[in-house]
Every structure is written in C-alpha cells, then in structure tokens.
Write a protein that holds these residues in place. Structure first.
Motif, PDB file in Angstrom:
ATOM      1  N   THR A  56       2.308 -14.111  -5.446  1.00 34.58           N
ATOM      2  CA  THR A  56       1.379 -13.552  -4.788  1.00 34.58           C
ATOM      3  C   THR A  56       1.182 -12.071  -5.371  1.00 34.58           C
ATOM      4  OG1 THR A  56      -0.070 -13.062  -2.571  1.00 34.58           O
ATOM      5  CG2 THR A  56       2.305 -13.018  -2.676  1.00 34.58           C
ATOM      6  N   ILE A  57      -0.036 -11.594  -5.460  1.00 32.61           N
ATOM      7  CA  ILE A  57      -0.036 -10.206  -5.863  1.00 32.61           C
ATOM      8  C   ILE A  57      -1.587  -9.683  -5.330  1.00 32.61           C
ATOM      9  CG2 ILE A  57      -1.129 -10.501  -8.456  1.00 32.61           C
ATOM     10  CD1 ILE A  57       0.926  -8.156  -8.947  1.00 32.61           C
ATOM     11  N   GLN A  58      -1.518  -8.590  -4.621  1.00 27.49           N
ATOM     12  CA  GLN A  58      -2.774  -7.926  -4.273  1.00 27.49           C
ATOM     13  C   GLN A  58      -2.583  -6.470  -4.408  1.00 27.49           C
ATOM     14  OE1 GLN A  58      -5.157  -9.510  -2.166  1.00 27.49           O
ATOM     15  NE2 GLN A  58      -4.108 -11.631  -2.425  1.00 27.49           N
ATOM     16  N   VAL A  59      -3.841  -5.893  -4.605  1.00 24.38           N
ATOM     17  CA  VAL A  59      -3.776  -4.450  -4.508  1.00 24.38           C
ATOM     18  C   VAL A  59      -4.789  -3.650  -3.393  1.00 24.38           C
ATOM     19  CG1 VAL A  59      -3.640  -4.358  -7.012  1.00 24.38           C
ATOM     20  CG2 VAL A  59      -5.967  -4.430  -6.125  1.00 24.38           C
ATOM     21  N   ALA A  60      -4.456  -2.630  -2.933  1.00 26.86           N
ATOM     22  CA  ALA A  60      -5.204  -2.046  -2.147  1.00 26.86           C
ATOM     23  C   ALA A  60      -4.622  -0.431  -1.784  1.00 26.86           C
ATOM     24  CB  ALA A  60      -4.837  -2.569  -0.573  1.00 26.86           C
ATOM     25  N   ASP A  61      -5.648   0.342  -1.394  1.00 29.31           N
ATOM     26  CA  ASP A  61      -5.318   1.610  -1.161  1.00 29.31           C
ATOM     27  C   ASP A  61      -4.793   1.737   0.327  1.00 29.31           C
ATOM     28  OD1 ASP A  61      -5.198   4.480  -0.904  1.00 29.31           O
ATOM     29  OD2 ASP A  61      -7.062   4.859  -1.152  1.00 29.31           O
ATOM     30  N   LEU A  62      -3.506   1.708   0.692  1.00 31.17           N
ATOM     31  CA  LEU A  62      -2.812   1.718   1.901  1.00 31.17           C
ATOM     32  C   LEU A  62      -2.756   2.951   2.579  1.00 31.17           C
ATOM     33  CD1 LEU A  62       0.103  -0.796   0.752  1.00 31.17           C
ATOM     34  CD2 LEU A  62      -2.209  -1.414   1.862  1.00 31.17           C
ATOM     35  N   ASN A  63      -2.858   4.066   1.932  1.00 32.78           N
ATOM     36  CA  ASN A  63      -2.759   5.532   2.714  1.00 32.78           C
ATOM     37  C   ASN A  63      -4.059   6.369   2.622  1.00 32.78           C
ATOM     38  OD1 ASN A  63      -2.504   6.291  -0.027  1.00 32.78           O
ATOM     39  ND2 ASN A  63      -0.338   6.938   0.584  1.00 32.78           N
ATOM     40  N   GLY A  64      -5.223   5.757   1.796  1.00 31.67           N
ATOM     41  CA  GLY A  64      -6.323   6.478   1.865  1.00 31.67           C
ATOM     42  C   GLY A  64      -6.373   7.690   1.073  1.00 31.67           C
ATOM     43  N   ASP A  65      -5.355   7.629  -0.273  1.00 26.77           N
ATOM     44  CA  ASP A  65      -5.544   8.671  -1.186  1.00 26.77           C
ATOM     45  C   ASP A  65      -6.255   8.487  -2.584  1.00 26.77           C
ATOM     46  OD1 ASP A  65      -4.088   6.817  -2.448  1.00 26.77           O
ATOM     47  OD2 ASP A  65      -2.240   8.345  -2.832  1.00 26.77           O
ATOM     48  N   GLY A  66      -7.137   7.371  -2.645  1.00 26.24           N
ATOM     49  CA  GLY A  66      -7.582   7.228  -3.808  1.00 26.24           C
ATOM     50  C   GLY A  66      -6.937   6.219  -4.890  1.00 26.24           C
ATOM     51  N   PHE A  67      -5.574   5.950  -4.628  1.00 25.31           N
ATOM     52  CA  PHE A  67      -4.823   5.266  -5.429  1.00 25.31           C
ATOM     53  C   PHE A  67      -4.387   3.897  -4.870  1.00 25.31           C
ATOM     54  CE2 PHE A  67      -4.902   9.489  -6.973  1.00 25.31           C
ATOM     55  CZ  PHE A  67      -4.773   9.662  -8.419  1.00 25.31           C
ATOM     56  N   ASP A  68      -4.782   2.975  -5.652  1.00 25.22           N
ATOM     57  CA  ASP A  68      -4.352   1.673  -5.125  1.00 25.22           C
ATOM     58  C   ASP A  68      -2.840   1.438  -5.227  1.00 25.22           C
ATOM     59  OD1 ASP A  68      -6.758   0.883  -4.046  1.00 25.22           O
ATOM     60  OD2 ASP A  68      -7.217  -0.276  -6.176  1.00 25.22           O
ATOM     61  N   HIS A  69      -2.126   0.741  -4.425  1.00 23.64           N
ATOM     62  CA  HIS A  69      -0.600   0.276  -4.253  1.00 23.64           C
ATOM     63  C   HIS A  69      -0.663  -1.238  -4.890  1.00 23.64           C
ATOM     64  CE1 HIS A  69      -0.998   3.414  -1.296  1.00 23.64           C
ATOM     65  NE2 HIS A  69       0.098   3.768  -1.791  1.00 23.64           N
ATOM     66  N   ILE A  70       0.421  -1.763  -5.253  1.00 21.37           N
ATOM     67  CA  ILE A  70       0.305  -3.223  -5.731  1.00 21.37           C
ATOM     68  C   ILE A  70       1.407  -3.974  -4.525  1.00 21.37           C
ATOM     69  CG2 ILE A  70       1.229  -4.796  -7.130  1.00 21.37           C
ATOM     70  CD1 ILE A  70       0.734  -2.731  -9.478  1.00 21.37           C
ATOM     71  N   VAL A  71       0.791  -5.164  -3.983  1.00 20.80           N
ATOM     72  CA  VAL A  71       1.576  -5.595  -3.045  1.00 20.80           C
ATOM     73  C   VAL A  71       2.066  -7.089  -3.839  1.00 20.80           C
ATOM     74  CG1 VAL A  71       1.715  -7.014  -0.939  1.00 20.80           C
ATOM     75  CG2 VAL A  71       0.140  -5.062  -1.247  1.00 20.80           C
ATOM     76  N   ALA A  72       3.314  -7.318  -3.865  1.00 22.57           N
ATOM     77  CA  ALA A  72       3.871  -8.534  -4.730  1.00 22.57           C
ATOM     78  C   ALA A  72       4.929  -9.314  -3.781  1.00 22.57           C
ATOM     79  CB  ALA A  72       4.236  -8.219  -6.047  1.00 22.57           C
ATOM     80  N   GLY A  73       4.650 -10.587  -3.798  1.00 25.26           N
ATOM     81  CA  GLY A  73       5.662 -11.445  -2.902  1.00 25.26           C
ATOM     82  C   GLY A  73       6.150 -12.337  -3.906  1.00 25.26           C
ATOM     83  N   PHE A  74       7.400 -13.186  -3.460  1.00 23.42           N
ATOM     84  CA  PHE A  74       7.906 -14.056  -4.345  1.00 23.42           C
ATOM     85  C   PHE A  74       8.679 -15.065  -3.257  1.00 23.42           C
ATOM     86  CE2 PHE A  74      10.712 -10.447  -4.375  1.00 23.42           C
ATOM     87  CZ  PHE A  74      12.045 -10.792  -4.192  1.00 23.42           C
ATOM     88  N   ARG A  75       8.731 -16.245  -3.735  1.00 18.66           N
ATOM     89  CA  ARG A  75       9.185 -17.208  -2.841  1.00 18.66           C
ATOM     90  C   ARG A  75      10.759 -17.627  -2.662  1.00 18.66           C
ATOM     91  NH1 ARG A  75       4.960 -22.158  -4.241  1.00 18.66           N
ATOM     92  NH2 ARG A  75       5.856 -21.732  -6.274  1.00 18.66           N
ATOM     93  N   GLY A  76      11.582 -17.321  -4.035  1.00 15.73           N
ATOM     94  CA  GLY A  76      12.761 -17.384  -4.235  1.00 15.73           C
ATOM     95  C   GLY A  76      13.678 -16.341  -3.509  1.00 15.73           C
ATOM     96  N   GLU A  77      15.124 -16.494  -3.492  1.00 17.39           N
ATOM     97  CA  GLU A  77      15.779 -15.361  -2.972  1.00 17.39           C
ATOM     98  C   GLU A  77      15.578 -14.235  -3.589  1.00 17.39           C
ATOM     99  OE1 GLU A  77      17.920 -15.854  -0.345  1.00 17.39           O
ATOM    100  OE2 GLU A  77      18.150 -17.942   0.036  1.00 17.39           O
ATOM    101  N   PRO A  78      15.673 -13.164  -2.840  1.00 13.78           N
ATOM    102  CA  PRO A  78      16.044 -12.890  -1.370  1.00 13.78           C
ATOM    103  C   PRO A  78      14.788 -13.080  -0.527  1.00 13.78           C
ATOM    104  CG  PRO A  78      15.664 -10.871  -2.619  1.00 13.78           C
ATOM    105  CD  PRO A  78      15.649 -11.729  -3.832  1.00 13.78           C
ATOM    106  N   HIS A  79      13.719 -13.538  -0.907  1.00 12.98           N
ATOM    107  CA  HIS A  79      12.318 -14.074  -0.126  1.00 12.98           C
ATOM    108  C   HIS A  79      11.864 -12.348   0.276  1.00 12.98           C
ATOM    109  CE1 HIS A  79      13.618 -18.294  -0.141  1.00 12.98           C
ATOM    110  NE2 HIS A  79      14.852 -18.019   0.394  1.00 12.98           N
ATOM    111  N   SER A  80      11.198 -11.877  -0.564  1.00 16.43           N
ATOM    112  CA  SER A  80      10.943 -10.549  -0.045  1.00 16.43           C
ATOM    113  C   SER A  80       9.212 -10.250  -0.478  1.00 16.43           C
ATOM    114  CB  SER A  80      11.821  -9.548  -0.753  1.00 16.43           C
ATOM    115  OG  SER A  80      13.180  -9.613  -0.381  1.00 16.43           O
ATOM    116  N   VAL A  81       8.810  -9.179   0.179  1.00 13.61           N
ATOM    117  CA  VAL A  81       7.643  -8.539  -0.375  1.00 13.61           C
ATOM    118  C   VAL A  81       7.650  -7.403  -0.899  1.00 13.61           C
ATOM    119  CG1 VAL A  81       5.137  -8.221   0.066  1.00 13.61           C
ATOM    120  CG2 VAL A  81       6.234 -10.308   1.408  1.00 13.61           C
ATOM    121  N   TYR A  82       7.306  -6.832  -1.879  1.00 11.29           N
ATOM    122  CA  TYR A  82       7.571  -5.522  -2.519  1.00 11.29           C
ATOM    123  C   TYR A  82       6.167  -4.668  -2.635  1.00 11.29           C
ATOM    124  CZ  TYR A  82      12.179  -6.844  -4.013  1.00 11.29           C
ATOM    125  OH  TYR A  82      13.544  -7.566  -4.221  1.00 11.29           O
ATOM    126  N   LEU A  83       6.395  -3.417  -2.358  1.00 14.00           N
ATOM    127  CA  LEU A  83       5.119  -2.600  -2.428  1.00 14.00           C
ATOM    128  C   LEU A  83       5.354  -1.565  -3.818  1.00 14.00           C
ATOM    129  CD1 LEU A  83       4.269  -1.529   0.805  1.00 14.00           C
ATOM    130  CD2 LEU A  83       3.263  -3.331  -0.228  1.00 14.00           C
TER     131      LEU A  83
END
Length: 369
Positions: free
Chosen positions: A287-314
C-alpha cells in the motif's frame, strides 16, 4: 495508546505527531480500508474488508461501533462507495481459473446500520481493484474495475491481456476501457491528470505505469508514463502508486515490482519522469499513499508492507538535500495491506487508517495546526 513523534526537519514546519488507536483486532485476512460517511452524520466511518471473513463490516465514527453491511460472502477483495451504494468484488483468486470475479451492488434500507441488500451485476475473473472516477467532467461518477490478470493467465508469468472496465451506476453494464495492459495489474489511481475536471486512471502493471483517459463515446487513450522496475518479467514494472506534489512539482510514488521491496519516486522533469528508488527494504509492499501531513505544501509518502517486520513507513522530502527521509509510523505493529488518509476526527488535519490481517487502526494526527 501509543504516541508516535515523527522527527521531520522540514522547512521549519512543526513535525507531525500521531496517536495510535486500535479499532479492531479480530479480523481474518484484512485487505482494504475504505473511508465513507455511511450514516450521513458528517463523520467519516471506516469499512474494513477482510478476505477471510464472510461479513463485510464497518465501524461507526466516533465510537467505532461495529456493524455488518452484508454477510454470506466469499473471498472479498475490494469495495467502493458510490452515492448511497457500495460496489463489492468477491470470489477472488490470483489464478483466473479459480476466480469467479463476482461484482455486486449493496443498497441500504432505511437504517444504514442494518444489513444491506446485495445484487450481483457482473462476473469478471480476478476483479481486483474498484474505484470511482468522474471521467467526463460531468460530476457523475462511474465505477472502475481493474482485473488482476487476463482470463487465461497463469503463474508464474501471468501473461495475457488484462481487462480494465467500468460501470455507469444505475445501468450497471460492463463497458471496456482497454485491454492493452498485460500481466499482473495490481494498482490503479484516479486523478485529474490534465487539470481539466476530467479524471483519468493510472495503472501499475508488469509493463509499468500507464495513463488511461476518456475521449468521449467509448473511446479511451492509453499513454505510457514509466516502465517501472527494469528487471526481467515477471519481476518487472510497478505494483501500487499514488500521485503527489512537492509544492508545484508533481511526483509519482510507487511500490515496485509486484508485492515488491522498493519505494520508487518519479519526478516530473518536462516530458520525462525520472525514477529514484528511495527504499529497498520493504517486505511484501502492498500500500502507498501521499498526503500533506503537516500543511507545508509538500506531500509525504505513506508505505506499508505485509511481511516482517510488519511496518508502515513515512517518507518526507528534505528540500535542502533533495533526499527523502524515512521514519516509522508503526514499527512492527501493522503489516499493512492497505492504508487510507482522511480527517477522521474533523480537526482539519489528515489522519491515517491502516488494516492488516487481523487489525484495523487509525493514527490521529496530533501535530500543530
């Protein structure tokens, strides 16, 4: 409750902070989370689709009470809300010969908290990704259905033409967008690519990233954007994608290859899209999403993966160095099959919801406004 402070050193903006809330921990095969106001109270609710369950359920904001939309389902894979109806794809398998690809429309009764009524409208083997799009700028949404593979495709190569179709609500007749994509088509993304009010469909497949635009009547155009991972088939191409902005500059974020280990960023440079792999450490990226998480006009990337270590990165873009900086939203506690970004508590800040095989969580954005 765990507070996740994310150390972004970005242009003097206040760093986002997230507070984790667990909604469910008893799912079976959690696969997709959808944000929609199902009871029309002005608060966005969450649909949790789990492929190993026979019930499609939703959780009512703000107390997150569980309700059943429909029961008696098998191998659900995707759903989308259009108007006051839900379109659901079920009877899914990666192998077309084992996938009926049932497509149904769910309709509510007077009380949306009571079970909805399901009506089958189509069967397209490996129906996999459902989205809505305003393809002609009229404001009327159609439902896009992207199959995973062609009807005769088989592992490990999955060769064959892969159908991309759509339905007009009310008519519910299958209409073809194109069959030019070949191999696995894992991800699609709907966007107003030309900025003219008409939404187009980006697809991520073994042959890369392509754009499908509606030309009127039954005519569609297909444009190659980028080839994706250059490795030989079937490790080639792209898997999931999203479109973001760094101020006025567009970029594409993608997981590559299929269920891959890479986060790739494509930056628009005139007529070209330059590829940069910013992470190679994902395990079964999904899964991958983009969004401006802090309102500065620059989008962040949200990426998640199902295998170990089962994490979501920004990932945040550091303008001073031109590099993408990775931090963890959830390190080891969420093997995300899907995430969605929305303002769930209506405080003006985008929150993040993610689902994995057993859990549904939302991460409240507690950063400065």
């Amino acid at each position: 409750m765990l507070t996740l402070l994310l150390a972004f050193a970005l242009r003097g903006a206040s760093p986002p902070a997230f507070v984790e809330h667990q909604i469910a921990r008893d799912l079976k095969g959690g696969y997709q989370v959808v944000v929609a106001d199902l009871n029309h109270d002005g608060r966005p609710d969450l649909i949790a689709l789990a492929s190993g369950m026979s019930e499609l359920v939703w959780y009512e904001n703000p107390g997150w009470q569980r309700h059943v939309l429909v029961s008696g389902q098998r191998r659900m894979i995707n759903c989308v809300v259009v108007g006051n109806q839900i379109v659901l794809a079920s009877e899914f398998s990666n192998e077309a010969r084992d996938s009926a690809g049932m497509v149904s429309v769910l309709r509510p009764g007077p009380d949306p908290r009571a079970p909805w009524t399901a009506t089958e409208i189509d069967r397209l083997p490996t129906s996999h990704r459902l989205r809505t799009a305003d393809i002609d700028g009229s404001g009327r949404l159609v439902v896009i259905n992207a199959a995973l593979t062609g009807p005769d495709a088989a592992p490990p190569d999955y060769r064959g033409a892969t159908p991309l179709v759509y339905y007009v609500p009310g008519e519910w007749k299958r209409r073809t967008i194109g069959t030019e994509n070949t191999g696995v088509v894992h991800g699609i993304f709907v966007t107003d690519w030309e900025g003219n009010g008409r939404q187009s469909i980006l697809t991520a497949s073994f042959t890369g990233i392509h754009l499908f635009g509606f030309s009127g009547g039954e005519r569609w155009t297909r444009t190659a954007i980028a080839p994706g991972d250059p490795a030989p088939w079937p490790k080639s191409g792209s898997s999931d994608l999203a479109l973001g902005h760094l101020a006025k500059t567009r970029f594409l974020a993608a997981i590559e290859p299929w269920h891959g280990n890479q986060v790739a960023v494509y930056t628009e440079r005139g007529a070209r899209w330059e590829r940069e792999v910013i992470d190679r450490s994902l395990n079964d990226g999904h899964t991958i999403q983009v969004a401006d998480l802090n309102g500065d006009g620059f989008d962040h990337i949200v990426a998640g993966f199902r295998g170990e270590p089962h994490s979501v990165y920004l990932y945040s873009h550091d303008a001073a160095t031109g590099r993408w900086v990775r931090t963890s939203l959830d390190n080891g506690g969420m093997g995300a099959a899907a995430c969605a970004v929305a303002d769930l508590n209506r405080d003006g800040r985008p929150d993040i919801a993610c689902i994995d095989s057993t859990r549904l969580k939302w991460y409240e954005n507690a950063g400065a406004r």
